[in-house]
Scaffold this active site. Sequence first.
Site, PDB file in Angstrom:
ATOM      1  N   ASP A 198      -6.346 -11.405  -9.912  1.00 55.77           N
ATOM      2  CA  ASP A 198      -5.547 -10.297  -9.393  1.00 55.77           C
ATOM      3  C   ASP A 198      -5.713 -10.083  -7.894  1.00 55.77           C
ATOM      4  O   ASP A 198      -4.963  -9.298  -7.297  1.00 55.77           O
ATOM      5  CB  ASP A 198      -5.920  -8.983 -10.107  1.00 55.77           C
ATOM      6  CG  ASP A 198      -5.431  -8.921 -11.543  1.00 55.77           C
ATOM      7  OD1 ASP A 198      -4.564  -9.728 -11.920  1.00 55.77           O
ATOM      8  OD2 ASP A 198      -5.927  -8.060 -12.295  1.00 55.77           O
ATOM      9  N   LYS A 227      -2.620  -1.501  -8.921  1.00 52.79           N
ATOM     10  CA  LYS A 227      -1.419  -2.156  -9.453  1.00 52.79           C
ATOM     11  C   LYS A 227      -1.163  -1.686 -10.870  1.00 52.79           C
ATOM     12  O   LYS A 227      -2.057  -1.220 -11.591  1.00 52.79           O
ATOM     13  CB  LYS A 227      -1.546  -3.681  -9.423  1.00 52.79           C
ATOM     14  CG  LYS A 227      -2.718  -4.270 -10.238  1.00 52.79           C
ATOM     15  CD  LYS A 227      -2.453  -4.445 -11.718  1.00 52.79           C
ATOM     16  CE  LYS A 227      -3.629  -5.049 -12.462  1.00 52.79           C
ATOM     17  NZ  LYS A 227      -3.488  -4.951 -13.936  1.00 52.79           N
TER      18      LYS A 227
END
Length: 296
Positions: A135, A8
Site C-alpha cells: 500500500d 485510503k
Amino acid sequence: MTVRVPAKVNVQLAVGAARPDGFHGLANVFLAVSLFDEVTATPAQALTVTCAGPDADQVPLDRTNLAARAAEILAARAGIEPAVHLHIAKNIPVAGGMAGGSADGAAALLACDALWGLDTPRAELLDICAVLGSDVPFSLVGGAALGTGRGELLTPVDAGTFHWVFAVADGGLSTPAVFREFDRLTAGTAVPEPEASPALLAALASGDPDALAATLANDLQPAALSLRPALADTLAAGTGAGALAALVSGSGPTTAFLVRDEESAAKVAAALYAAGACRATHVASSPAPGATVLPS
C-alpha cells in the site's frame, strides 16, 4: 521537514488466490481521503521514532515501523547514515485497514529525502515504497488509482468528489490474519482472477454517489466479519442512519460509509457514535492529495 499523508479507502478490493510468494493478486481501487498523518524529520545523532495522537501507544517505535524502515532504505541507497528523528502525528486509525502504517512510511521517505537534499527521482521513491509494502506506493501518490499485482502497480483513475464517514472499532485487525481467513473461507473453491469493475470505475469517474454505492465491493469483508462479527452491527447501524452504502475498509476493522454530502456525513457520524457502534468517527472527503511536503 514535515510531510502530510492521507489515509485510503478501497472502493473495490478484488482478491485472487494466494500466489507462490505468499501474496495475493489484487485489483485494488484506492481512494485517498482527507484524514491525515504528519511525519516530521529532524536531524539527530541516530535514527529514532516518536509518536503522538490517538492510539499512539499501539505504534511500534523500533525498526519495525515503516517510517524507520523507509529512512534506513533511503539512507543506504544514498550511502549515508540514517541520522534522523521521525515524529509521527497520528490521526489515521492504527491497524484499521486505512493504510496508516504505509502512509507513515511514504511520509518518512519523502521527509527524509527533502531533509537530506537528495532529490531522489520519483520512480526510485516509488520503487522504495514497493519494497516497504503493497500500500505504500499509493500513499505517496494519493488521488485515485487502480493497484494491481499485490497492489503496488498503480494506474491513475478518474474520480469525482465523494463524502465518507469512518467508524473506528476497538482494537485492530492483523492484515495477514485477515488474508489467512480469506484463504480458509475460500479453500476448495475456484477463486477468480481479480479484475477492476468497469461499472465501479465509471461510477467513480462520474462523481455520482448513488452509482458508486451500488458498486462498492471488498472481497476481504467476509473474512474480517468472520474474525470480528460485531462489525456487521456497525455496518447496519450506518446504513440505518442514512449512509448510501457501507463496507469494511480494506482488511478492517475500520468501517467506511459512503454518504451523499457533508450534512449527511455529520448526521451519520453522530448516529454511529450515539448508538455505541464504534469507538470514534471521522468525516472525510475524497480524493485527497498524496504525501506532500508542508511549508516550513
